[in-house]
Design a protein around this motif. Structure first.
Motif, PDB file in Angstrom:
ATOM      1  N   SER A  42     -20.329  24.090  10.637  1.00 21.75           N
ATOM      2  CA  SER A  42     -21.016  24.212   9.376  1.00 21.75           C
ATOM      3  C   SER A  42     -21.161  22.736   8.761  1.00 21.75           C
ATOM      4  N   SER A  43     -22.374  22.788   7.826  1.00 19.88           N
ATOM      5  CA  SER A  43     -22.919  21.409   7.308  1.00 19.88           C
ATOM      6  C   SER A  43     -22.763  21.553   5.388  1.00 19.88           C
ATOM      7  N   THR A  44     -21.684  22.057   4.722  1.00 21.82           N
ATOM      8  CA  THR A  44     -21.609  22.290   3.732  1.00 21.82           C
ATOM      9  C   THR A  44     -21.492  21.163   2.472  1.00 21.82           C
ATOM     10  N   LEU A  45     -22.487  20.153   2.229  1.00 23.76           N
ATOM     11  CA  LEU A  45     -22.635  18.995   1.633  1.00 23.76           C
ATOM     12  C   LEU A  45     -22.223  18.285   2.400  1.00 23.76           C
ATOM     13  N   GLY A  46     -23.454  18.459   2.789  1.00 21.58           N
ATOM     14  CA  GLY A  46     -24.047  17.448   4.121  1.00 21.58           C
ATOM     15  C   GLY A  46     -22.767  17.023   4.682  1.00 21.58           C
ATOM     16  N   VAL A  47     -21.426  17.469   4.880  1.00 23.09           N
ATOM     17  CA  VAL A  47     -20.816  16.834   5.760  1.00 23.09           C
ATOM     18  C   VAL A  47     -20.148  18.065   6.766  1.00 23.09           C
ATOM     19  N   ALA A  48     -20.336  17.919   8.588  1.00 24.56           N
ATOM     20  CA  ALA A  48     -20.124  18.445   9.322  1.00 24.56           C
ATOM     21  C   ALA A  48     -18.710  19.219   9.817  1.00 24.56           C
ATOM     22  N   ASP A  49     -18.483  19.784  10.509  1.00 18.56           N
ATOM     23  CA  ASP A  49     -17.874  20.538  10.095  1.00 18.56           C
ATOM     24  C   ASP A  49     -17.791  21.376  12.089  1.00 18.56           C
ATOM     25  N   ALA A  50     -16.939  21.499  12.914  1.00 15.63           N
ATOM     26  CA  ALA A  50     -17.569  22.251  13.970  1.00 15.63           C
ATOM     27  C   ALA A  50     -15.165  22.596  14.390  1.00 15.63           C
ATOM     28  N   ASP A  51     -15.391  23.565  15.122  1.00 16.17           N
ATOM     29  CA  ASP A  51     -14.449  24.495  15.894  1.00 16.17           C
ATOM     30  C   ASP A  51     -13.838  22.493  16.858  1.00 16.17           C
ATOM     31  N   ASP A  52     -12.409  22.428  16.980  1.00 16.13           N
ATOM     32  CA  ASP A  52     -11.726  21.559  17.941  1.00 16.13           C
ATOM     33  C   ASP A  52     -12.609  21.748  19.431  1.00 16.13           C
ATOM     34  N   LYS A  53     -12.716  21.476  20.017  1.00 14.57           N
ATOM     35  CA  LYS A  53     -13.145  20.879  20.884  1.00 14.57           C
ATOM     36  C   LYS A  53     -12.266  20.736  22.199  1.00 14.57           C
ATOM     37  N   THR A  54     -11.971  21.075  23.245  1.00 13.85           N
ATOM     38  CA  THR A  54     -12.130  21.323  24.665  1.00 13.85           C
ATOM     39  C   THR A  54     -11.908  21.036  25.937  1.00 13.85           C
ATOM     40  N   ILE A  55     -12.183  20.112  26.749  1.00 13.57           N
ATOM     41  CA  ILE A  55     -13.105  19.661  27.607  1.00 13.57           C
ATOM     42  C   ILE A  55     -11.552  19.706  28.764  1.00 13.57           C
TER      43      ILE A  55
ATOM     44  N   CYS B 218      -8.183   6.289  26.092  1.00 12.65           N
ATOM     45  CA  CYS B 218      -7.724   7.119  26.717  1.00 12.65           C
ATOM     46  C   CYS B 218      -8.036   7.399  28.265  1.00 12.65           C
ATOM     47  N   THR B 219      -6.712   7.591  28.813  1.00 17.24           N
ATOM     48  CA  THR B 219      -7.231   7.362  30.492  1.00 17.24           C
ATOM     49  C   THR B 219      -6.710   9.002  31.048  1.00 17.24           C
ATOM     50  N   PRO B 220      -8.272   9.699  31.276  1.00 18.73           N
ATOM     51  CA  PRO B 220      -7.284  10.701  31.105  1.00 18.73           C
ATOM     52  C   PRO B 220      -6.487  11.416  33.045  1.00 18.73           C
ATOM     53  N   ASN B 221      -5.838  12.320  32.670  1.00 17.32           N
ATOM     54  CA  ASN B 221      -4.604  12.572  33.943  1.00 17.32           C
ATOM     55  C   ASN B 221      -5.532  13.716  34.794  1.00 17.32           C
ATOM     56  N   GLY B 222      -6.170  13.938  34.429  1.00 16.34           N
ATOM     57  CA  GLY B 222      -7.013  15.400  35.162  1.00 16.34           C
ATOM     58  C   GLY B 222      -6.283  16.610  34.151  1.00 16.34           C
ATOM     59  N   GLY B 223      -5.573  16.368  33.519  1.00 18.41           N
ATOM     60  CA  GLY B 223      -5.675  17.821  32.512  1.00 18.41           C
ATOM     61  C   GLY B 223      -6.761  17.757  31.435  1.00 18.41           C
ATOM     62  N   ASP B 224      -6.260  19.227  30.754  1.00 16.22           N
ATOM     63  CA  ASP B 224      -7.255  19.245  29.487  1.00 16.22           C
ATOM     64  C   ASP B 224      -7.352  18.554  28.403  1.00 16.22           C
ATOM     65  N   ILE B 225      -8.585  17.661  27.135  1.00 16.96           N
ATOM     66  CA  ILE B 225      -8.574  17.076  26.774  1.00 16.96           C
ATOM     67  C   ILE B 225      -9.417  17.882  25.953  1.00 16.96           C
ATOM     68  N   THR B 226      -8.483  16.710  24.387  1.00 14.52           N
ATOM     69  CA  THR B 226      -9.223  18.284  23.048  1.00 14.52           C
ATOM     70  C   THR B 226      -9.007  16.944  21.835  1.00 14.52           C
ATOM     71  N   VAL B 227     -10.743  17.621  21.394  1.00 17.11           N
ATOM     72  CA  VAL B 227     -10.752  16.728  20.319  1.00 17.11           C
ATOM     73  C   VAL B 227     -10.265  17.305  19.176  1.00 17.11           C
ATOM     74  N   SER B 228      -9.514  16.783  17.931  1.00 13.32           N
ATOM     75  CA  SER B 228      -9.299  17.911  17.036  1.00 13.32           C
ATOM     76  C   SER B 228      -9.867  16.666  16.574  1.00 13.32           C
ATOM     77  N   TRP B 229     -10.750  17.654  15.337  1.00 15.89           N
ATOM     78  CA  TRP B 229     -11.729  16.565  13.985  1.00 15.89           C
ATOM     79  C   TRP B 229     -11.173  16.193  13.041  1.00 15.89           C
ATOM     80  N   ASP B 230     -11.554  15.573  12.682  1.00 13.64           N
ATOM     81  CA  ASP B 230     -10.754  15.077  11.007  1.00 13.64           C
ATOM     82  C   ASP B 230     -10.597  16.128   9.847  1.00 13.64           C
ATOM     83  N   ALA B 231      -9.029  16.399   9.549  1.00 19.77           N
ATOM     84  CA  ALA B 231      -9.031  17.498   8.676  1.00 19.77           C
ATOM     85  C   ALA B 231      -9.041  16.619   7.032  1.00 19.77           C
ATOM     86  N   GLY B 232      -9.889  15.184   7.183  1.00 22.55           N
ATOM     87  CA  GLY B 232     -10.266  15.195   5.561  1.00 22.55           C
ATOM     88  C   GLY B 232     -11.389  15.129   5.042  1.00 22.55           C
ATOM     89  N   ALA B 233     -11.772  14.602   4.185  1.00 26.90           N
ATOM     90  CA  ALA B 233     -13.166  15.389   3.479  1.00 26.90           C
ATOM     91  C   ALA B 233     -13.944  14.500   4.652  1.00 26.90           C
TER      92      ALA B 233
END
Lengths: 132, 136
Positions: free
Chosen positions: B65-78, B115-130
């Motif tokens: 979403s890009s409401t009021l110029g603020v870019a947001d998205a669902d958290d992403k897991t690699i 972050c040092t990867p351990n072979g597991g999944d890594i989720t990036v949880s985006w900032d919930a602030g403004a």
């Protein structure tokens, strides 16, 4: 267009006579206008006089405008395109002005959030030991 | 350096080359030992050295979403991330061609970075602030 020829004026007086405005020069009435017409005439005279003033003071307007441009003030002292163009050149190239007001650019107001990384434990391999 | 938008990426937003909501946006983890960040000169995926890429999302960010110029998205897991320690999370538009896949943002300040990867999944949880992911 009405033209008034006045050879030499030593004294001009603007005064009122009832609802008329009179212009008296050297004790001779040269113009009598109704008040509303006088207002229109005054506006027209003011506009022309300001245009002339703009031309006569062009150099100082250019310098003042360049100063405003350099400092980032968002308004103009003239709407004359040539004066504005000259002021822009002055703002960009005048060495003294550049030294006095260095341009720092427009600071971005961007803001980037601070996410959180969640690292999950690696998946364990399932060993079936040959069992089906 | 703090979290920032790539200077040339901002230009691509202004030029209409990046449509946050409509374009495919990807994320990758970058190792600063193999990638020297130049926030004002790096422009596209070509500038991300292969050696510096620890992992790429492969799939695109969802729920943008890009409401009021603020870019947001669902958290992403690699999934199953392994390799070198990484210091940056880089967001970019994936056009399908590296030379026109514009870099958008580089995040070096986040909880869990470096972050040092351990072979597991890594989720990036985006900032919930403004500012969410970022604000223009």
């Amino acid at each position: 267009m009405v033209q008034i020829y006045v050879p030499k004026i030593t004294r001009a007086v603007v005064k009122r006579d009832g609802t008329d405005v009179l212009i008296v020069m050297d004790n001779r009435k040269v113009l009598a206008l109704p008040w509303d017409a006088a207002l229109e005439l005054a506006r027209a005279i003011t506009i022309q006089a300001r245009r002339i003033e703009e031309q006569v003071k062009a150099l100082s307007i250019v310098k003042d405008q360049a100063l405003l441009m350099r400092s980032g003030a968002p308004f103009g002292l003239s709407s004359h395109p040539d004066i504005l163009a000259e002021a822009k050149k002055e703002a960009i190239h005048n060495k003294e002005l550049r030294k006095a007001i260095p341009f720092k650019g427009i600071t971005s107001q961007e803001a980037v959030g601070r996410p959180t990384l969640i690292q999950h434990p690696p998946k364990k391999e399932v060993k079936n030991n040959g069992k089906k | 350096m703090a979290n920032a938008l790539y200077g040339l990426g901002r230009g691509h937003f202004l030029d209409g080359d990046i449509d946050w909501a409509a374009d495919d946006i990807e994320m990758c983890f970058m190792d600063s030992a193999d990638y020297t960040l130049n926030i004002d000169t790096d422009e596209d995926q070509v500038d991300l050295t292969d050696a510096g890429i620890v992992a790429t999302s492969v799939t695109f960010l969802g729920g943008k979403s890009s409401t009021l110029g603020v870019a947001d998205a669902d958290d992403k897991t690699i999934a199953t991330v392994s390799g070198d320690e990484f210091e940056y999370i880089v967001l970019f538009k994936d056009s399908g061609t590296d030379a026109t896949s514009w870099l958008i943002a580089c995040i070096d300040t986040a909880t869990g970075l470096p972050c040092t990867p351990n072979g597991g999944d890594i989720t990036v949880s985006w900032d919930a602030g403004a500012n969410k992911i970022f604000k223009l």
